[in-house]
Design a protein around this motif. Sequence first.
Motif, PDB file in Angstrom:
ATOM      1  N   THR A  15      11.478   4.756 -60.375  1.00  0.00           N
ATOM      2  CA  THR A  15      11.223   3.257 -59.885  1.00  0.00           C
ATOM      3  C   THR A  15      12.570   2.817 -59.191  1.00  0.00           C
ATOM      4  N   LEU A  16      13.539   3.139 -59.764  1.00  0.00           N
ATOM      5  CA  LEU A  16      14.789   2.722 -59.261  1.00  0.00           C
ATOM      6  C   LEU A  16      15.025   3.321 -58.124  1.00  0.00           C
ATOM      7  N   ALA A  17      14.904   4.814 -57.938  1.00  0.00           N
ATOM      8  CA  ALA A  17      15.052   5.444 -56.779  1.00  0.00           C
ATOM      9  C   ALA A  17      14.178   5.311 -55.468  1.00  0.00           C
ATOM     10  N   GLU A  18      12.863   4.866 -55.841  1.00  0.00           N
ATOM     11  CA  GLU A  18      11.725   4.880 -54.882  1.00  0.00           C
ATOM     12  C   GLU A  18      11.284   3.473 -54.598  1.00  0.00           C
ATOM     13  N   VAL A  19      11.521   2.287 -55.312  1.00  0.00           N
ATOM     14  CA  VAL A  19      11.243   1.116 -55.049  1.00  0.00           C
ATOM     15  C   VAL A  19      12.510   0.103 -55.044  1.00  0.00           C
ATOM     16  N   ILE A  20      13.199   0.014 -56.019  1.00  0.00           N
ATOM     17  CA  ILE A  20      14.284  -0.907 -55.925  1.00  0.00           C
ATOM     18  C   ILE A  20      15.621  -0.650 -55.113  1.00  0.00           C
ATOM     19  N   GLY A  21      15.879   0.684 -55.445  1.00  0.00           N
ATOM     20  CA  GLY A  21      16.961   1.076 -54.748  1.00  0.00           C
ATOM     21  C   GLY A  21      16.995   1.137 -53.190  1.00  0.00           C
ATOM     22  N   PRO A  22      16.032   1.603 -52.435  1.00  0.00           N
ATOM     23  CA  PRO A  22      15.786   1.518 -51.147  1.00  0.00           C
ATOM     24  C   PRO A  22      15.731   0.116 -50.521  1.00  0.00           C
ATOM     25  N   THR A  23      15.050  -0.843 -51.326  1.00  0.00           N
ATOM     26  CA  THR A  23      14.994  -2.359 -51.088  1.00  0.00           C
ATOM     27  C   THR A  23      16.330  -2.985 -50.889  1.00  0.00           C
ATOM     28  N   PHE A  24      17.128  -2.627 -51.815  1.00  0.00           N
ATOM     29  CA  PHE A  24      18.369  -3.519 -51.699  1.00  0.00           C
ATOM     30  C   PHE A  24      19.521  -2.720 -50.911  1.00  0.00           C
ATOM     31  N   ALA A  25      19.180  -1.187 -50.717  1.00  0.00           N
ATOM     32  CA  ALA A  25      20.166  -0.564 -49.907  1.00  0.00           C
ATOM     33  C   ALA A  25      19.788  -1.089 -48.284  1.00  0.00           C
ATOM     34  N   LYS A  26      18.632  -1.284 -47.884  1.00  0.00           N
ATOM     35  CA  LYS A  26      18.489  -1.937 -46.525  1.00  0.00           C
ATOM     36  C   LYS A  26      19.061  -3.072 -46.436  1.00  0.00           C
ATOM     37  N   GLY A  27      19.550  -3.839 -47.518  1.00  0.00           N
ATOM     38  CA  GLY A  27      19.947  -5.268 -47.297  1.00  0.00           C
ATOM     39  C   GLY A  27      18.982  -6.288 -47.507  1.00  0.00           C
ATOM     40  N   VAL A  28      19.145  -7.173 -48.536  1.00  0.00           N
ATOM     41  CA  VAL A  28      17.946  -8.007 -48.782  1.00  0.00           C
ATOM     42  C   VAL A  28      18.640  -9.677 -48.214  1.00  0.00           C
ATOM     43  N   ILE A  29      19.630  -9.822 -47.750  1.00  0.00           N
ATOM     44  CA  ILE A  29      20.180 -10.988 -47.162  1.00  0.00           C
ATOM     45  C   ILE A  29      20.372 -10.796 -45.532  1.00  0.00           C
ATOM     46  N   ILE A  30      20.870  -9.682 -45.294  1.00  0.00           N
ATOM     47  CA  ILE A  30      20.903  -9.202 -43.920  1.00  0.00           C
ATOM     48  C   ILE A  30      20.763  -7.752 -43.898  1.00  0.00           C
ATOM     49  N   ARG A  31      20.046  -7.402 -43.056  1.00  0.00           N
ATOM     50  CA  ARG A  31      19.361  -5.909 -42.986  1.00  0.00           C
ATOM     51  C   ARG A  31      20.668  -5.046 -42.401  1.00  0.00           C
ATOM     52  N   ARG A  32      20.779  -3.700 -42.989  1.00  0.00           N
ATOM     53  CA  ARG A  32      21.818  -2.720 -42.622  1.00  0.00           C
ATOM     54  C   ARG A  32      21.010  -1.795 -41.642  1.00  0.00           C
ATOM     55  N   THR A  34      21.675   1.045 -40.096  1.00  0.00           N
ATOM     56  CA  THR A  34      21.685   2.349 -40.450  1.00  0.00           C
ATOM     57  C   THR A  34      20.643   2.828 -41.517  1.00  0.00           C
ATOM     58  N   VAL A  35      20.753   2.000 -42.414  1.00  0.00           N
ATOM     59  CA  VAL A  35      19.890   2.204 -43.727  1.00  0.00           C
ATOM     60  C   VAL A  35      18.448   2.088 -43.317  1.00  0.00           C
ATOM     61  N   THR A  36      18.077   0.972 -42.704  1.00  0.00           N
ATOM     62  CA  THR A  36      16.792   0.837 -42.235  1.00  0.00           C
ATOM     63  C   THR A  36      16.494   1.800 -41.240  1.00  0.00           C
TER      64      THR A  36
END
Length: 441
Positions: A15-32, A34-36
Motif C-alpha cells: 500500500t505504501l508503494a502503490e497508493v501512498i508513496g506515488p501520491t505524495f511523490a507527485k506532490g500534494v501541494i504542488i505537482r512535480r 517529472t514525477v507526474t
Amino acid sequence: MQGLKRASLADTIATLAEVIGPTFAKGVIIRRPTVTRIAQRLDLDGRGVRRMQRLRATYGTGPLVLNLPFRTQVLVMAPEDVHRVLDDTEVFSPASREKTAALAHLEPHASLISEGQDRAVRRRFNEEVLDSKHDVHRMAAQFVAVAEEEANRLLREAGTEGDLEWGPFNAAWHAMVRRVTLGEAARDDEAVTEMLAKLRQAANWAFLHPRRKGLLAEFHARVDHHLQRAEPGTLAAMIAAADKQGNEAPSHQVAHWLFAFEPGAMAAFRALALLAAHPEGMARAREDVATAESRAKLPYLRGTVLEALRLWPTTPVILRETRQETAWGADSLPRDAHLIIYAPFFHRDDERLDNAHRFDPEQWRDGPRAAGWPLIPFSGGPGICPARHLVPMLASAVLAPIIMSRDVSVVEPGTLDAGQPMPGLLDAFSLRLRLAPRAAA
C-alpha cells in the motif's frame, strides 16, 4: 458498520508503494512535473486503485489499519465510512498534523488548518466571500467577463492554428485568477504567483523543509497590498465589505484560494482534452454555450470540468485526524488516529461503478452520483471546498470561447480515445492540444 481490520506487513508495504508513496511523490501541494509524467507512463494511479480493490477483497470494507509503528494510520474503504468521516469535522478534524505542517509553509492561519472558534470564523468568511451557497456567484457577470477576456487573449496569442500547451494555458488562468481575486493591478503581478509556488514547493516536504519565513512575510505583504485597494468587481472588494470579527486573517484565506485555483486550471485543461476526444460531448458543450441564458450557467461544461476532476482528482487524498477516541463497530479508533480517503479508489472503482473509466458528464447535472456513492472532487461534509461552485463556473467561462471559435484535437498523449477506457492519469504538463479554425456548422 464493520469493525477495524489490520493489514499484514506485506500488504502495508504494498500500500505504501502503490497508493501512498506515488501520491505524495507527485506532490500534494504542488505537482512535480517529472514525477507526474512517470506516474502517467507507469499507470501508477491505476495501480493504486487496483491495490485498494485487492485490499477490499482480502479484508472487507471496514476501515483498514496499516501495520505501522508510532501512529494509527487508517484507510477508509467503504462509502458509508467516507460520509461518516467527512460529515463530522469535530471528531474527524481536517487539521491533521501532516496537512497543518504542509500548509503552514504558506498559509498558517487558513481556515482549512484552523480549529475551534478560529475555524468557525474563517470558514464563515470563506463561504461569504466565495458565495458558497449559490451555484452562480453574485459577482458572476464581472468574473465571467474577465474569464472570457483572458481566454480570448490566449487564443490571439496561440494564433488561428497551432498547438496549445500547459504553460500558456496556465499563465492565462493565473492572470484571470489574479484579476478576479485581487484586481486589474494584479493581472501582471506574476511575482505573487511565483512566490506562492516557491512556498508550495517547500510545503510539499511538510515537516522536512525549514520554513521560509522571509518569503512568507513578503508574500503576505504583497497580497495585503492588493487587498487594500478593494477594487470593485473583485473578491477583494467583497473582503473589504464583509462583516469581520477580527481573526479572519484575509491574506491567509486568499493564499489558499490562489493555491487551490491552480488545480482548477488542470481540471479545465483536462476537460478541454476530454471534449476534444469525445466529438459528441463537444457538440453538446457547444449547444450548451449557444443556448445558455448566461455564460455563468453552462451545465454541460460544468459537468465536463467535474468529470475531469472525477477521472483525475486534483486532491487524490483527503486526510482527517480523530480528536477523541471514537467507537467503530465493536472496536475504537484512538485519539490522533490519521484517516486516509483515497479519492481515485471511489472515483474509478470499476468493480462498483459501470462508468468508472468512461467520460460521463451527465451524472453531474443533478449533483454527485445517487445512492450515496462518494464522488468527492471537492471533499464533502462541513469541510467541503467553499469554492466548489466558483471554480467550475470560471473554468466553464474560460472554455466557452475556446470551443466556440476553434476545433480542438488531442496531439499528446495519443491514448486519449473515446472508444477506450480513460487512462488512470492524464498529465497536464505534457498534454498538447491542436487548435484549428472551427469548421462551419
